[in-house]
Design a protein around this motif. Sequence first.
Motif, PDB file in Angstrom:
ATOM      1  N   ASN A   1      33.446  11.088  -1.111  1.00  0.00           N
ATOM      2  CA  ASN A   1      34.620  10.696  -1.876  1.00  0.00           C
ATOM      3  C   ASN A   1      34.884  11.744  -2.961  1.00  0.00           C
ATOM      4  OD1 ASN A   1      36.755   9.139  -2.785  1.00  0.00           O
ATOM      5  ND2 ASN A   1      35.459   7.743  -3.965  1.00  0.00           N
TER       6      ASN A   1
ATOM      7  N   GLU B   1      41.751  10.510   2.128  1.00  0.00           N
ATOM      8  CA  GLU B   1      42.985  10.320   1.363  1.00  0.00           C
ATOM      9  C   GLU B   1      43.543  11.688   0.986  1.00  0.00           C
ATOM     10  OE1 GLU B   1      42.648   6.336  -1.227  1.00  0.00           O
ATOM     11  OE2 GLU B   1      41.054   7.750  -1.682  1.00  0.00           O
TER      12      GLU B   1
ATOM     13  N   GLU C   1      38.996  14.820   2.108  1.00  0.00           N
ATOM     14  CA  GLU C   1      38.507  13.504   2.535  1.00  0.00           C
ATOM     15  C   GLU C   1      39.653  12.786   3.224  1.00  0.00           C
ATOM     16  OE1 GLU C   1      39.275  10.139   0.017  1.00  0.00           O
ATOM     17  OE2 GLU C   1      38.253  11.236  -1.580  1.00  0.00           O
TER      18      GLU C   1
ATOM     19  N   GLU D   1      40.285  14.188  -2.648  1.00  0.00           N
ATOM     20  CA  GLU D   1      41.731  13.981  -2.517  1.00  0.00           C
ATOM     21  C   GLU D   1      42.501  15.198  -3.039  1.00  0.00           C
ATOM     22  OE1 GLU D   1      39.686  12.178  -4.423  1.00  0.00           O
ATOM     23  OE2 GLU D   1      39.689  10.081  -3.783  1.00  0.00           O
TER      24      GLU D   1
END
Lengths: 727, 727
Positions: free
Chosen positions: B180, B214, B212, B183
Amino acid sequence: NGLLVKDVIEFNDAVKHANPGDVITLANGVWNNAELVFEGKGTEEEPITLTVEEKGKVTLEGNSNLQLAGEHLIVEGLVFKNGYTPTNAVISFRKNREEMANNCRLTECVIDNYNNPERQVQDYWVTIYGQNNRIDHNHIAGKKNLGVTMIVGLDTEGSRKNNHSIDHNYFGPRPTYGNNGGETLRIGTSHHALENSNTLVESNYFDRTNGEHEIISNKACQNTFKYNTFYECTGTLTMRHGNETMVDGNVFIGNGKPSTGGVRIINETQTVINNYHIGLTGYRFRGAFVMMNGVPNSPPNRYVPVIDSKLENNTFINCDHIQLCAGSDSERSQAPRTSEISGNIFYNENKNDTFTVYDDISGITFKDNLLGENGVSAIKSGFENAAITLVKNDQGFLIPKSDKIKNEISISPKIATKANTGTSWYSKADNSVALNTGKTIKVEPGINTLYEIVKTSEAGDIIELEDDGTYLITKAVKINHPLTFKTVGAKKATVLFERMMAFEIQNGGSLSLENVSFDGTKSPDYAGNSVISTSKNSMIDNYKLFIDNCEFKDMVVNHSFDVLRVSKGTFADTISIQNSTFKNISGHITALDKETDDIGAYNVEYLIMKNNTVTDLQGAALRLYRGGKDESTFGPFLEVDHNTFNNVGFGKKNKYNAAISLYGVQVNDIQNNNFNNTKGLNMHLVVGEPIVNVVNNNYYKSDEVIVTGDQKYNIDKLYNLKPEFNA
Amino acid sequence: NGLLVKDVIEFNDAVKHANPGDVITLANGVWNNAELVFEGKGTEEEPITLTVEEKGKVTLEGNSNLQLAGEHLIVEGLVFKNGYTPTNAVISFRKNREEMANNCRLTECVIDNYNNPERQVQDYWVTIYGQNNRIDHNHIAGKKNLGVTMIVGLDTEGSRKNNHSIDHNYFGPRPTYGNNGGETLRIGTSHHALENSNTLVESNYFDRTNGEHEIISNKACQNTFKYNTFYECTGTLTMRHGNETMVDGNVFIGNGKPSTGGVRIINETQTVINNYHIGLTGYRFRGAFVMMNGVPNSPPNRYVPVIDSKLENNTFINCDHIQLCAGSDSERSQAPRTSEISGNIFYNENKNDTFTVYDDISGITFKDNLLGENGVSAIKSGFENAAITLVKNDQGFLIPKSDKIKNEISISPKIATKANTGTSWYSKADNSVALNTGKTIKVEPGINTLYEIVKTSEAGDIIELEDDGTYLITKAVKINHPLTFKTVGAKKATVLFERMMAFEIQNGGSLSLENVSFDGTKSPDYAGNSVISTSKNSMIDNYKLFIDNCEFKDMVVNHSFDVLRVSKGTFADTISIQNSTFKNISGHITALDKETDDIGAYNVEYLIMKNNTVTDLQGAALRLYRGGKDESTFGPFLEVDHNTFNNVGFGKKNKYNAAISLYGVQVNDIQNNNFNNTKGLNMHLVVGEPIVNVVNNNYYKSDEVIVTGDQKYNIDKLYNLKPEFNA
Ligand SMILES: [Ca+2]
Ligand SMILES: [Ca+2]
């Protein structure tokens, strides 16, 4: 036949054309990335010499090293520093497996802190092959990465029965490595343990060579160790493999320092005579004297039982532990046989019984040993009490006197001293700077004032924060020398930080925090923040961290917010957390479990957690991990005393499922703690006869102690009372 | 009112005295460690401008960054490269929480590979605060460390209802981050998800922004995304939090690349209209279109159920996965309600049914959607088949044509292209060099010939070893660009090495080994050797490793000798091991389990192990670990096919207790393998609806498959036959 060379090309040319009697002289200056191969054939009368223009003014730096090959070569005056070898040795007595050096001498050379920056990448500093070589008056100090400092290799016939002399060298401080591979001298390997090495190790000074518990690892036959001084070394001269070793007339000075040891015997026909030991405190494999149990029919690379060995005419003054049949377990079940302990003095002013016996000692003959007036021993015969006094002799040694001591105890004038070892022209002074030894600097509250002040600070400085001041850090503060931060005054200054860490301890750094409050509310909304972080890169220097009377709070912006986050390849001598409060934190106080290779490595030697109050901590207060079954080190040492834990360890991401989770820790002192509505204490005991005292702890509505593993432990005075706190 | 400044002191002085209409010009050259604070009050008619002497000739390097504060400021032409910000942002639209920038413009600026060298240390590149700012025509490429590339912050009232325009920017390649925090654009946070942001994101080009899943994480209300192009992006425009989003007229081009996606809907009143999607292959959360299930009465930071949302007039050509009610589980149990899917074209030439329905779709109204002639769907109404053909239009897009298509499908002329985004003066060319694209160099057998040749090699070169040649390495070979080593001829060259590793892959390096034999008999007698090692430091660049037709043997000098040893903070795009033999090895082939923080990070995206023969391996053939429950990434992807394992995994130090040990792996394809007298396969399935096919494997006198965790899997055709091998 004298030739001054200015670079490697000139050097190579000089070597190529060198004749007996020639002297090749390296010009003054820094030789960078100089990989020197010094080969040639001198004669006994006319050796070929490699020397320097002026001693101390020629340094080999960067990726430099030296190989010797041939006959009658002399090397003197080279200094290796500010770099590391790209190969597996800084100085090697061979060019390759076939081309070795014989009848050569390495003298007055220096290797000083010439460390690979990756502490877990291995190299040697001196590898000795061939025969009849002398290694003398060298200064070898500060090895910190993996690998023995000096080895004698026996892997080919031409290196055996070698008659080398290793004498008058100064082996300077080597800090705890935290795993196997921190020996200072090794002779042979388990593969060639039954070969004769015939190496003489005489009059060398071992100054705090503390890499691991084997200062010297003897792994071959017929070696002699005489007149060496071991000064505050946390280990032993170990006869790990091989037989017929002579250990005669050495001095071991502990000065009461923790874990200092003497001689450890394994194998056959070992002789330990006329040695002088004082102030050694180590126990188990680091005792002042250790005679081990062996493995019946042991292969050479395990533990060959002790037979035909003797400890005679040695002096032990104020040494705390004599260990007999040490290491006794289901595998090491063979006690020593046909051995003798006689004519020794075991005098301890503070401790009556210094002997620990782990198995049957009927195979050891005891006679004519003296104890002090109050000395006792479970060993019934062979000991006599004597009124002993200590008198300082001309050399400065305390010599025991008694009418029962027939022959005056004396120390050879050949004994190694700092003065008669190493070189006269290279300083043996200790340059390390301790915390709190510098000047005091005041720092104004504001944005990045801490960051700026650190850039201008010097090692040992104390940075004073303003009473009740607020400090915002938008750039991580890099700590690369010892620094103290403290608030002077009743109201702690508050530190907030916008980066993933407030402080990053880098190589060379140590940190002390006193009377400061840390607030996590400005920290980034990412998992994995911490107040203090070590460098993510390997740190070759051990560091220290002291936290006293501090506050850590509101660190929940995202999950896994720790107080201290360490990285693999870093090692703390000490982490001390005392008199502090921790409240509302999403991660751990600290998880010291980054060495996951399970080869015995770990992240901290001494961990102290005392008088703290920990409340609403989602992770663990402590995770401490030492994987693997290696017996080369004796840490970590843990003390957890007088802490209160309220609602600790219940976070979903606390994978340790405990408030305190310990694995393979060697000393576990956990006393006087209150666990209130809190996860418990997990302890996995796996190797090394750990010391485990879990005493006088209170568990109220909390999980208690879960112990797994195969080692003994002491858990006592465990209460379940409702704690009452004064407001 | 034009002022050329040459250093930060002059800049600060100019800023201090700047009046409306002034232009401050940075002089050509490198500005090193320049932390610029550009503050002032211009007016709409007379802004204050910060510009450069010549575009492309002013670079901010080292630890440089920029903060804007005030009104009507324009910044143009700055280039950030060769360094990284010491703070949490490269360019920030505020000086501190109170002093923000309003009515400002950032245009034609460049941030290119300006990465913190620690991939796990977080920063942003652009943080936008205040109101009415325009961020346009910037070139922002190559972010590789943790942290969103660009954010719009809403943490104070003064940053909400902001009316920002983010337009015509070129977002260049961002490689898979492996966790995570990768982005490219985020608007808002979960903490302020219900605030209106009113940000327009228009005509931006997203070029392989693959950090990632997103690409864009929308986390606030009333934002608009129009005319953006998403080119081969392995993720989706995600409406993660917040309502009333408008997604209109965007283009998603997958080109059949793995994991490419489109739009993902969560929350309320979301509108997705007139978008064009082609060649998207992603599934699950990376589908071409994803409408998720929500959590009943969800807090804003979980999954608010979809209501009142619509997907209308969109075109999907050759997109493989439309996912409805995705993420349905015990927590996300609320299916979409009062939503609509209408007037869309779902045309796929290769796949008849592209819909996956995970829960009740009665809350979605379907109407007037077209499928191709062979298209089918379990959704009974609202779909019609149509004979569709594709015709390329002037812009180069394939446009579906059919008599059932009433309104001609068109792409807005405002659609972002590489040409109309970013700057004209900063190249968008891809400078990365692939393996095997350089020249061929022959290398002689001998000592360190490999080490020397690598020093003179260039990226992409192929180093040819001599048929049956022997190569000894006494210095680790550092691989810092893509290099191939291969033997040409029938007899593999043999490589021996005296260091703890033969090859060290450093940042920027990739390695291909073909037809080479590695022999461990000269390696050091320490635990922890490996043939190949990654840098122990963090590597910001993802690397690739290919091993084909190689031999690895006799690696038993000490325990834990691995073939490949990786470090925390390193990430491989691909590790491929094929057609190779492994024999007599004390460690693992590889343990890819160094990310132990359990926050979703892992060490490799694609791992392929095919057609290998592994014999007498004490450790595991493979350990692959992805800890934590993060859903931002979809790896690792594993393929283990047609391998034979003989006597694998029985070493005392194999803590995985398996020949193959998998934890949290997302795609597990394990087929046609022979396990003979070998430890088994352990698999812990823990998050992300992993794909698990363990098919057609043979276990003879071997442990079989042990599956733990809570996810579904497919194990089929498991045999127990005695294998017969031809000689
Ligand atoms: Ca050792
Ligand atoms: Ca994300």
